[in-house]
Design a protein around this motif. Structure first.
Motif, PDB file in Angstrom:
ATOM      1  N   TYR B  44       8.448   2.782 -11.594  1.00 49.23           N
ATOM      2  CA  TYR B  44       8.348   2.466 -10.173  1.00 49.23           C
ATOM      3  C   TYR B  44       8.633   3.697  -9.331  1.00 49.23           C
ATOM      4  CZ  TYR B  44       9.535   0.782  -5.559  1.00 49.23           C
ATOM      5  OH  TYR B  44       9.587   0.617  -4.211  1.00 49.23           O
ATOM      6  N   LEU B  45       9.684   4.379  -9.673  1.00 49.75           N
ATOM      7  CA  LEU B  45      10.027   5.559  -8.889  1.00 49.75           C
ATOM      8  C   LEU B  45       8.933   6.612  -8.974  1.00 49.75           C
ATOM      9  CD1 LEU B  45      13.834   5.918  -9.682  1.00 49.75           C
ATOM     10  CD2 LEU B  45      12.785   5.307  -7.501  1.00 49.75           C
ATOM     11  N   ARG B  46       8.399   6.743 -10.170  1.00 49.86           N
ATOM     12  CA  ARG B  46       7.337   7.739 -10.322  1.00 49.86           C
ATOM     13  C   ARG B  46       6.112   7.365  -9.496  1.00 49.86           C
ATOM     14  NH1 ARG B  46       4.345   9.898 -15.795  1.00 49.86           N
ATOM     15  NH2 ARG B  46       2.564  10.730 -14.669  1.00 49.86           N
ATOM     16  N   GLN B  47       5.744   6.095  -9.548  1.00 52.64           N
ATOM     17  CA  GLN B  47       4.606   5.631  -8.789  1.00 52.64           C
ATOM     18  C   GLN B  47       4.855   5.817  -7.290  1.00 52.64           C
ATOM     19  OE1 GLN B  47       4.002   1.444  -8.497  1.00 52.64           O
ATOM     20  NE2 GLN B  47       1.783   1.606  -8.370  1.00 52.64           N
ATOM     21  N   ALA B  48       6.061   5.438  -6.856  1.00 53.07           N
ATOM     22  CA  ALA B  48       6.371   5.590  -5.433  1.00 53.07           C
ATOM     23  C   ALA B  48       6.326   7.055  -5.026  1.00 53.07           C
ATOM     24  CB  ALA B  48       7.753   5.003  -5.144  1.00 53.07           C
ATOM     25  N   SER B  49       6.806   7.897  -5.906  1.00 50.68           N
ATOM     26  CA  SER B  49       6.796   9.327  -5.612  1.00 50.68           C
ATOM     27  C   SER B  49       5.374   9.844  -5.514  1.00 50.68           C
ATOM     28  CB  SER B  49       7.575  10.057  -6.708  1.00 50.68           C
ATOM     29  OG  SER B  49       7.413  11.432  -6.563  1.00 50.68           O
ATOM     30  N   GLU B  50       4.528   9.396  -6.431  1.00 48.36           N
ATOM     31  CA  GLU B  50       3.131   9.855  -6.411  1.00 48.36           C
ATOM     32  C   GLU B  50       2.426   9.360  -5.160  1.00 48.36           C
ATOM     33  OE1 GLU B  50       2.140  10.200 -11.199  1.00 48.36           O
ATOM     34  OE2 GLU B  50       1.237   8.608  -9.986  1.00 48.36           O
ATOM     35  N   VAL B  51       2.721   8.104  -4.832  1.00 46.30           N
ATOM     36  CA  VAL B  51       2.109   7.545  -3.613  1.00 46.30           C
ATOM     37  C   VAL B  51       2.562   8.331  -2.399  1.00 46.30           C
ATOM     38  CG1 VAL B  51       2.102   5.565  -2.067  1.00 46.30           C
ATOM     39  CG2 VAL B  51       1.750   5.226  -4.503  1.00 46.30           C
ATOM     40  N   ALA B  52       3.825   8.641  -2.328  1.00 44.04           N
ATOM     41  CA  ALA B  52       4.342   9.388  -1.187  1.00 44.04           C
ATOM     42  C   ALA B  52       3.724  10.774  -1.131  1.00 44.04           C
ATOM     43  CB  ALA B  52       5.860   9.487  -1.266  1.00 44.04           C
ATOM     44  N   ALA B  53       3.606  11.405  -2.298  1.00 40.51           N
ATOM     45  CA  ALA B  53       3.012  12.747  -2.319  1.00 40.51           C
ATOM     46  C   ALA B  53       1.561  12.681  -1.877  1.00 40.51           C
ATOM     47  CB  ALA B  53       3.116  13.333  -3.721  1.00 40.51           C
ATOM     48  N   LEU B  54       0.869  11.661  -2.380  1.00 37.11           N
ATOM     49  CA  LEU B  54      -0.538  11.519  -2.005  1.00 37.11           C
ATOM     50  C   LEU B  54      -0.665  11.227  -0.512  1.00 37.11           C
ATOM     51  CD1 LEU B  54      -3.335  11.522  -3.274  1.00 37.11           C
ATOM     52  CD2 LEU B  54      -3.152   9.053  -3.572  1.00 37.11           C
ATOM     53  N   ALA B  55       0.213  10.355  -0.035  1.00 38.07           N
ATOM     54  CA  ALA B  55       0.178  10.034   1.394  1.00 38.07           C
ATOM     55  C   ALA B  55       0.450  11.274   2.226  1.00 38.07           C
ATOM     56  CB  ALA B  55       1.207   8.954   1.719  1.00 38.07           C
ATOM     57  N   SER B  56       1.369  12.096   1.780  1.00 37.49           N
ATOM     58  CA  SER B  56       1.657  13.323   2.509  1.00 37.49           C
ATOM     59  C   SER B  56       0.446  14.236   2.510  1.00 37.49           C
ATOM     60  CB  SER B  56       2.859  14.018   1.877  1.00 37.49           C
ATOM     61  OG  SER B  56       3.085  15.251   2.508  1.00 37.49           O
ATOM     62  N   GLU B  57      -0.219  14.304   1.349  1.00 37.67           N
ATOM     63  CA  GLU B  57      -1.414  15.145   1.262  1.00 37.67           C
ATOM     64  C   GLU B  57      -2.503  14.608   2.187  1.00 37.67           C
ATOM     65  OE1 GLU B  57      -2.507  15.827  -2.797  1.00 37.67           O
ATOM     66  OE2 GLU B  57      -4.499  16.527  -2.187  1.00 37.67           O
ATOM     67  N   ILE B  58      -2.635  13.270   2.176  1.00 35.10           N
ATOM     68  CA  ILE B  58      -3.622  12.659   3.070  1.00 35.10           C
ATOM     69  C   ILE B  58      -3.292  12.993   4.508  1.00 35.10           C
ATOM     70  CG2 ILE B  58      -4.444  10.436   3.979  1.00 35.10           C
ATOM     71  CD1 ILE B  58      -4.209   9.337   1.133  1.00 35.10           C
ATOM     72  N   ARG B  59      -2.014  12.915   4.827  1.00 30.49           N
ATOM     73  CA  ARG B  59      -1.607  13.195   6.201  1.00 30.49           C
ATOM     74  C   ARG B  59      -1.929  14.631   6.578  1.00 30.49           C
ATOM     75  NH1 ARG B  59      -2.557  12.063  10.160  1.00 30.49           N
ATOM     76  NH2 ARG B  59      -1.455  12.971  11.910  1.00 30.49           N
ATOM     77  N   GLN B  60      -1.688  15.552   5.659  1.00 32.37           N
ATOM     78  CA  GLN B  60      -2.011  16.950   5.926  1.00 32.37           C
ATOM     79  C   GLN B  60      -3.502  17.127   6.154  1.00 32.37           C
ATOM     80  OE1 GLN B  60       0.067  19.442   6.522  1.00 32.37           O
ATOM     81  NE2 GLN B  60       1.642  17.892   6.314  1.00 32.37           N
ATOM     82  N   LEU B  61      -4.286  16.424   5.343  1.00 35.93           N
ATOM     83  CA  LEU B  61      -5.734  16.513   5.508  1.00 35.93           C
ATOM     84  C   LEU B  61      -6.165  15.931   6.841  1.00 35.93           C
ATOM     85  CD1 LEU B  61      -6.921  15.582   1.898  1.00 35.93           C
ATOM     86  CD2 LEU B  61      -7.083  17.813   3.008  1.00 35.93           C
ATOM     87  N   GLU B  62      -5.522  14.838   7.232  1.00 40.66           N
ATOM     88  CA  GLU B  62      -5.844  14.245   8.525  1.00 40.66           C
ATOM     89  C   GLU B  62      -5.544  15.233   9.649  1.00 40.66           C
ATOM     90  OE1 GLU B  62      -3.476  10.730   8.710  1.00 40.66           O
ATOM     91  OE2 GLU B  62      -4.734   9.603   7.323  1.00 40.66           O
ATOM     92  N   LEU B  63      -4.388  15.867   9.540  1.00 35.05           N
ATOM     93  CA  LEU B  63      -4.011  16.832  10.571  1.00 35.05           C
ATOM     94  C   LEU B  63      -4.993  17.997  10.588  1.00 35.05           C
ATOM     95  CD1 LEU B  63      -0.147  16.904  10.157  1.00 35.05           C
ATOM     96  CD2 LEU B  63      -1.416  16.034  12.108  1.00 35.05           C
ATOM     97  N   GLU B  64      -5.384  18.437   9.399  1.00 36.03           N
ATOM     98  CA  GLU B  64      -6.334  19.537   9.308  1.00 36.03           C
ATOM     99  C   GLU B  64      -7.673  19.119   9.908  1.00 36.03           C
ATOM    100  OE1 GLU B  64      -8.279  22.324   5.837  1.00 36.03           O
ATOM    101  OE2 GLU B  64      -6.427  21.228   5.419  1.00 36.03           O
ATOM    102  N   LYS B  65      -8.058  17.896   9.618  1.00 33.00           N
ATOM    103  CA  LYS B  65      -9.317  17.401  10.176  1.00 33.00           C
ATOM    104  C   LYS B  65      -9.253  17.379  11.689  1.00 33.00           C
ATOM    105  CE  LYS B  65     -12.259  13.353  10.262  1.00 33.00           C
ATOM    106  NZ  LYS B  65     -12.378  11.936   9.921  1.00 33.00           N
TER     107      LYS B  65
END
Lengths: 657, 159
Positions: B44-65
């Motif tokens: 669970y922790l690993r999944q949550a961590s991956e989701v958070a990392a992915l969400a952060s990456e998505i957020r960075q991409l959104e900001l870049e866009k």
């Protein structure tokens, strides 16, 4: 005994084990339950915030050739805070930075990279240098001389940057700055030159009300904005946002309209097509970090903004520019109060140019009064006068109550509905043809023709020509004009006489031009329109004609055109275009106020079309506020000729005469 | 009842002196449960961590866009200003161009030419110029032919 002891010990052990089992199971169930809850139902609702709007960019407006007439950019607004300006320490800090930077630039001082003197603002320094020559601007010297003792400040800078520092730099600097003069003028000069704003406006802002912040400039380029921001002062505030810009200034301003400070469209295409231009804002809703930055969106919490669609107009920027120039010069030369000039494509109803004078800049709409913001070509009604006569004849020809070779006896006066109608020259012209009626603009003839036609058919035809109904052009605030018709209480038979030559009724310049467009287009009238196509991510779609109708037969249109061609040559030489055959009619009308016509105030106009034999363009010129002795043909006719000649040259249409 | 049955331990003999009896099966059972729980928690922790990392990456991409979108809008604004009539007129003047003279009248535009039109079509009032051009044209052609002839004669004197 021993067996009993052992038995008790075993029972105690058993109980402890049972408790351990129970506790472990409970812990396990708790963990699993919590995990299941988070996975299936959990929301960290406490730190989810309200949605954040992602602004959509407003669509652009382009002319037929793809030139931008209005677009959006991400630019900066600069504001002035007088309350902070009045604080001694804030002002002193700003003075120091301006003085140091200007002194460095004006003195041509150079430093090692990374060893700039304290207070030096590099981006500001770039603005103080002429980019073409690389030399300091005059502003640099002016700031250096007025904000501080330049010599002392220079010494302090040299002292500061020298290897053998004696520690006097700070004292010298303080002395130099203390010796500086008042800052108001320097501040205004700096803002005026860097932001390219009028100096007196800047002086007014610096000296203005202390209770509010003032807008210094909108739509400032990024380099200038960063220079102001790098001053690091609370006196000048910079804010970035999407801005509306109009690259060609006042060009086509009445067609475009504008967007006010609140982002609300006003007038013109900005208002009419707001739903297409504005697009749709996006949304971001999700989880925030306690510091405020966005972490991640909720499922379905991100919707990107849809930028507005672009409008592609039928307007040609070059023709519009020329139309505005010709109109402006004509209004000045004839000493008129105002005017309008229209160019329509008679085959399609497309508006190629629509000019009004006076005009305004959409980017500085606050500089003019409300009256100037009105589009006179569609929002101002007037009595068209004699330009209506060809339409009266067309109606009668179409009804076959007259024929091209019909004549009448002009006795200088005719009575229609117990009202006398006289020619403007107060003369009787004897036996007169329809062409002569048009050439000499005889009111008696027009009233005679209308009488033969009869009220029912006359007004039916004029309704078909579009009078008293808006054309439906895709612009706001279009007036419909006024034409009393039989059956209305206010109508009287005498109206028939007056309406036949364009008095006692009112119309907009666009309605008149559109009616002539029907004559130019074989009797087929098309809806005037400004937008040719709408373009967005899905593609470009052509705006279809809303309506078109056959007003008179092609034969009648041709007959009237022949009459008008001859009439222009006979009676309106000022409107002739060398090398080309055109049809046209002039008009001079009075303005009614409180039930009577104003003395010495006239509206002159000329409307024509061509080139023959295949007319393409309808041009109308209208001038308001002509005085006694000025006639529409003589004042507006030359402007028509100039505009038409330009059109022929621009379109590459060779002469045919 | 036998001691084993009371204690419901299938086997195992504990010491008769009262010490604890270790049931290996129970140890294994609970150990397994603990391991599974730990594994679930780690997953669970690993999944949550991956989701958070992915969400952060998505957020960075959104900001870049969003940044790129703003840059695009800014560029479009600059293009619009660069193409403005004011600039075109200013730059054109600097380059030596001028607007057509309004008195230029006829003859100041390109005339359409049909397929058999070798020379510019004359227009009204400019007939002399047209004749001069026609004559000049024939003279020019004659000159070309003569030069060609000279070249050929020089190259092939025996012909």
């Amino acid at each position: 005994m021993m067996e009993k002891v052992v038995r008790h010990a075993d029972e105690g052990q058993q109980r402890r084990l049972v408790w351990v089992q129970i506790v472990l199971c409970a812990v396990g169930l708790l963990l699993v339950g919590r995990l299941a809850w988070y996975q299936l139902f959990g929301r960290i609702a406490a730190i989810t915030q309200s949605p954040e709007v992602i602004a959509a960019v407003r669509g652009s407006i382009l002319d037929i050739n793809g030139h931008y007439l209005a677009t959006s950019t991400y630019a900066c607004n600069v504001f002035f805070r007088p309350d902070n300006y009045d604080k001694p320490d804030e002002q002193a800090r700003l003075r120091e930075r301006l003085a140091v930077t200007a002194t460095v630039v004006a003195g041509g001082m150079t430093f090692e990279e990374g060893e700039m003197p304290q207070g030096f603002v590099e981006r500001l320094a770039e603005q103080l240098i002429d980019p073409k020559t690389g030399a300091p601007r005059a502003l640099a010297g002016k700031l250096a001389d007025t904000l501080a003792d330049r010599e002392l400040l220079t010494m302090s800078l040299v002292e500061e940057m020298s290897a053998a520092r004696s520690g006097r730099a700070a004292d010298l600097r303080a002395q130099a700055l203390a010796a500086g003069g008042a800052m108001d003028n320097s501040m205004a000069a700096m803002l005026s030159e860097i932001l390219n704003e009028p100096l007196n406006d800047m002086e007014r802002i610096v000296a203005g009300s202390r209770n509010q912040r003032h807008t210094v400039s909108v739509g400032v380029a990024e380099s200038q904005c960063r220079a102001i921001a790098d001053l690091g002062t609370d006196i000048l505030i910079t804010e970035f946002d999407f801005q509306r810009i109009y690259p060609d200034g006042s060009l086509a301003s009445h067609i475009l309209g504008f967007v006010n400070f609140a982002g609300e469209p006003q007038y013109g295409l900005e208002f009419y097509y707001d739903s297409e231009l504005s697009g749709e804002n996006g949304l971001w809703q999700g989880i925030n970090h306690p510091s405020g930055s966005r972490l991640m969106a909720e499922l379905g919490g991100y919707r990107e903004a849809e930028d507005g669609s672009d409008l592609i107009l039928s307007l040609d920027r070059n023709v519009q520019y020329e139309a505005e120039r010709i109109l402006r010069e004509t209004v000045v030369s004839s000493e008129a109060e105002s005017g309008s000039l229209l160019v329509l494509d008679s085959r399609t109803g497309a508006v190629i140019a629509m000019a009004n004078s006076p005009t305004f800049e959409p980017g500085r709409f606050w500089d003019v009064g409300l009256e100037t913001l009105r589009n006179g070509a569609i929002s101002t009604i007037y009595e068209p006068g004699s330009v209506i006569k060809p339409l009266t004849i067309a109606a009668a020809l179409d009804a076959r109550v007259i024929y091209p070779d019909t004549t009448y006896m002009d006795e200088g006066v005719i009575i229609v509905g117990e009202q006398e109608v006289r020619n403007s020259d107060l003369k009787a012209h004897g036996e007169t043809s329809m062409t002569e009626l048009l050439a000499y603009s005889l009111n008696v003839g027009a009233a005679h023709v209308a009488s033969i036609l009869g009220p029912a058919r006359f007004y039916e035809m004029f309704k078909r020509f579009g009078f008293s109904d808006p054309t439906g052009i895709d612009l706001t605030a279009e007036e419909r004009g006024i034409m009393r018709v039989p059956g209305q209480d206010e109508w009287h038979l005498s109206d028939l006489g007056r309406n036949s030559y364009g008095q006692g009724m009112s119309a907009t310049p666009l309605q008149v031009a559109a009616a002539f467009g029907a004559l130019a287009n074989g009797g087929m009238m098309r809806r005037p329109h400004v937008v040719a196509a709408v373009s967005d991510e899905a593609g470009t779609r052509i705006v279809e004609d809303a309506w078109s109708r056959q007003v008179v037969s092609p034969q009648v249109a041709e007959q009237v055109t022949e009459m008008l061609v001859e009439a222009v040559q006979m009676g309106m030489p000022s409107a002739l275009v060398p090398g080309y055959t055109i049809a046209g009619k002039s008009g001079t009308s009075q303005v009614a106020q409180e039930g009577r016509y104003i003395d010495g105030y006239y509206i002159g106009s000329f409307v024509g079309y061509g080139p023959m034999p295949d007319p393409r363009f309808v041009v109308l010129v209208k001038l308001d506020g002509l005085t006694e002795g000025q006639w529409g043909g003589e004042e507006a006719g030359p402007a028509f000729a100039d505009m038409f000649q330009y059109l022929m040259r621009y379109e590459g249409i060779p002469p045919n005469d | 009842m036998h001691d084993r049955e009371r204690l419901f331990i299938p086997y195992g003999r504990g010491p008769r002196n009262g010490g604890a009896r270790v049931d290996l099966r129970m140890v294994a059972f609970f150990g397994t449960v603990l391991i599974l729980l730990a594994l679930a928690g780690w997953l669970y922790l690993r999944q949550a961590s991956e989701v958070a990392a992915l969400a952060s990456e998505i957020r960075q991409l959104e900001l870049e866009k969003e940044d790129r979108h703003r840059a695009l809008v800014t560029l479009r604004g600059e293009v619009a200003m660069l193409g403005s009539l004011k600039r075109v007129l200013a730059e054109g003047t600097e380059l030596g161009y001028a607007l057509p003279d309004e008195d230029a009248g006829e003859g100041s535009f390109v005339v359409e030419c049909t397929a058999d039109c070798a020379l510019p079509r004359p227009w009204v009032g400019d007939e002399n110029a047209a004749m001069e051009r026609a004559q000049a044209g024939s003279l020019l052609w004659g000159d070309v032919v003569e030069r060609l002839g000279n070249v050929l004669r020089a190259a092939f004197p025996t012909w």
